[in-house]
Design a protein around this motif. Structure first.
Motif, PDB file in Angstrom:
ATOM      1  N   SER A  46       0.844  -1.197   0.000  1.00 24.50           N
ATOM      2  CA  SER A  46       0.000   0.000   0.000  1.00 24.50           C
ATOM      3  C   SER A  46       0.879   1.247   0.000  1.00 24.50           C
ATOM      4  O   SER A  46       2.083   1.193   0.233  1.00 24.50           O
ATOM      5  CB  SER A  46      -0.899  -0.004   1.242  1.00 24.50           C
ATOM      6  OG  SER A  46      -0.094   0.074   2.403  1.00 24.50           O
ATOM      7  N   ARG A  47       0.258   2.385  -0.257  1.00 24.80           N
ATOM      8  CA  ARG A  47       1.010   3.642  -0.308  1.00 24.80           C
ATOM      9  C   ARG A  47       1.675   3.949   1.022  1.00 24.80           C
ATOM     10  O   ARG A  47       2.807   4.425   1.071  1.00 24.80           O
ATOM     11  CB  ARG A  47       0.092   4.799  -0.694  1.00 24.80           C
ATOM     12  CG  ARG A  47      -0.313   4.778  -2.133  1.00 24.80           C
ATOM     13  CD  ARG A  47      -1.172   5.970  -2.454  1.00 24.80           C
ATOM     14  NE  ARG A  47      -1.595   5.902  -3.830  1.00 24.80           N
ATOM     15  CZ  ARG A  47      -1.622   6.941  -4.621  1.00 24.80           C
ATOM     16  NH1 ARG A  47      -1.280   8.117  -4.174  1.00 24.80           N
ATOM     17  NH2 ARG A  47      -2.002   6.810  -5.860  1.00 24.80           N
ATOM     18  N   SER A  48       0.986   3.685   2.104  1.00 23.75           N
ATOM     19  CA  SER A  48       1.568   3.981   3.417  1.00 23.75           C
ATOM     20  C   SER A  48       2.786   3.103   3.685  1.00 23.75           C
ATOM     21  O   SER A  48       3.765   3.553   4.281  1.00 23.75           O
ATOM     22  CB  SER A  48       0.514   3.790   4.504  1.00 23.75           C
ATOM     23  OG  SER A  48       0.053   2.450   4.509  1.00 23.75           O
ATOM     24  N   GLU A  49       2.741   1.858   3.226  1.00 31.70           N
ATOM     25  CA  GLU A  49       3.884   0.972   3.416  1.00 31.70           C
ATOM     26  C   GLU A  49       5.074   1.422   2.577  1.00 31.70           C
ATOM     27  O   GLU A  49       6.216   1.366   3.035  1.00 31.70           O
ATOM     28  CB  GLU A  49       3.482  -0.454   3.040  1.00 31.70           C
ATOM     29  CG  GLU A  49       4.449  -1.509   3.503  1.00 31.70           C
ATOM     30  CD  GLU A  49       3.923  -2.907   3.258  1.00 31.70           C
ATOM     31  OE1 GLU A  49       4.753  -3.820   3.206  1.00 31.70           O
ATOM     32  OE2 GLU A  49       2.704  -3.072   3.123  1.00 31.70           O
ATOM     33  N   ILE A  50       4.809   1.910   1.368  1.00 32.86           N
ATOM     34  CA  ILE A  50       5.888   2.412   0.509  1.00 32.86           C
ATOM     35  C   ILE A  50       6.526   3.638   1.133  1.00 32.86           C
ATOM     36  O   ILE A  50       7.758   3.756   1.202  1.00 32.86           O
ATOM     37  CB  ILE A  50       5.355   2.716  -0.905  1.00 32.86           C
ATOM     38  CG1 ILE A  50       4.953   1.421  -1.602  1.00 32.86           C
ATOM     39  CG2 ILE A  50       6.410   3.449  -1.731  1.00 32.86           C
ATOM     40  CD1 ILE A  50       4.250   1.635  -2.916  1.00 32.86           C
ATOM     41  N   THR A  51       5.706   4.570   1.613  1.00 39.08           N
ATOM     42  CA  THR A  51       6.266   5.777   2.224  1.00 39.08           C
ATOM     43  C   THR A  51       7.010   5.455   3.507  1.00 39.08           C
ATOM     44  O   THR A  51       8.008   6.096   3.825  1.00 39.08           O
ATOM     45  CB  THR A  51       5.173   6.815   2.507  1.00 39.08           C
ATOM     46  OG1 THR A  51       4.159   6.215   3.326  1.00 39.08           O
ATOM     47  CG2 THR A  51       4.552   7.333   1.230  1.00 39.08           C
ATOM     48  N   LEU A  52       6.549   4.452   4.244  1.00 36.81           N
ATOM     49  CA  LEU A  52       7.246   4.046   5.456  1.00 36.81           C
ATOM     50  C   LEU A  52       8.629   3.486   5.121  1.00 36.81           C
ATOM     51  O   LEU A  52       9.613   3.795   5.792  1.00 36.81           O
ATOM     52  CB  LEU A  52       6.424   3.006   6.217  1.00 36.81           C
ATOM     53  CG  LEU A  52       7.016   2.484   7.517  1.00 36.81           C
ATOM     54  CD1 LEU A  52       7.096   3.619   8.535  1.00 36.81           C
ATOM     55  CD2 LEU A  52       6.181   1.350   8.066  1.00 36.81           C
ATOM     56  N   ARG A  53       8.706   2.695   4.072  1.00 41.85           N
ATOM     57  CA  ARG A  53       9.999   2.143   3.663  1.00 41.85           C
ATOM     58  C   ARG A  53      10.942   3.233   3.180  1.00 41.85           C
ATOM     59  O   ARG A  53      12.142   3.178   3.443  1.00 41.85           O
ATOM     60  CB  ARG A  53       9.814   1.104   2.564  1.00 41.85           C
ATOM     61  CG  ARG A  53       9.185  -0.177   3.044  1.00 41.85           C
ATOM     62  CD  ARG A  53       9.057  -1.164   1.923  1.00 41.85           C
ATOM     63  NE  ARG A  53       8.332  -2.359   2.334  1.00 41.85           N
ATOM     64  CZ  ARG A  53       7.972  -3.314   1.518  1.00 41.85           C
ATOM     65  NH1 ARG A  53       8.246  -3.231   0.226  1.00 41.85           N
ATOM     66  NH2 ARG A  53       7.325  -4.361   1.963  1.00 41.85           N
ATOM     67  N   LEU A  54      10.426   4.207   2.444  1.00 40.98           N
ATOM     68  CA  LEU A  54      11.274   5.286   1.950  1.00 40.98           C
ATOM     69  C   LEU A  54      11.680   6.253   3.060  1.00 40.98           C
ATOM     70  O   LEU A  54      12.724   6.881   2.978  1.00 40.98           O
ATOM     71  CB  LEU A  54      10.573   6.036   0.822  1.00 40.98           C
ATOM     72  CG  LEU A  54      10.435   5.274  -0.481  1.00 40.98           C
ATOM     73  CD1 LEU A  54       9.653   6.098  -1.494  1.00 40.98           C
ATOM     74  CD2 LEU A  54      11.784   4.898  -1.044  1.00 40.98           C
ATOM     75  N   SER A  55      10.857   6.376   4.079  1.00 45.95           N
ATOM     76  CA  SER A  55      11.193   7.296   5.160  1.00 45.95           C
ATOM     77  C   SER A  55      12.241   6.703   6.094  1.00 45.95           C
ATOM     78  O   SER A  55      12.867   7.427   6.867  1.00 45.95           O
ATOM     79  CB  SER A  55       9.939   7.664   5.951  1.00 45.95           C
ATOM     80  OG  SER A  55       9.426   6.527   6.619  1.00 45.95           O
TER      81      SER A  55
END
Length: 90
Positions: A46-55
């Protein structure tokens, strides 16, 4: 015969081959349950998981550093082999 005529004749041959193959080959449906199993295995995050990985910049920094180090090692080995192979020919 120029290059344009050569390419057009190759295109015509390819198109005729594709049309013959499309007439002779039949579609084969996938085995039952294959699509469902693949959908279960392949999961798009999901988008939140992608942003969490990038952060997570520390992990991103380690991954980037590892990739760059690996590339430098490969380049160094390639240069060494090229140097050794070039000296053998002399």
């Amino acid at each position: 015969m120029n290059a344009n005529q050569t390419f057009s004749s190759q295109d015509n041959e390819l198109n005729s081959l594709e049309s013959r193959l499309s007439l002779t080959l039949k579609r084969v449906p996938p085995p039952s349950g294959l699509v469902e199993r693949l959908r279960g295995r392949v999961q798009i995050p999901s988008r939140s998981e992608i942003t969490l990985r990038l952060s997570d910049w520390r992990r991103l920094f380690v991954v980037f550093g590892s990739v760059m180090s690996g590339m430098l090692v490969l380049i160094t080995l390639a240069r060494a082999f090229y140097y050794l192979a070039g000296r053998r020919d002399m």
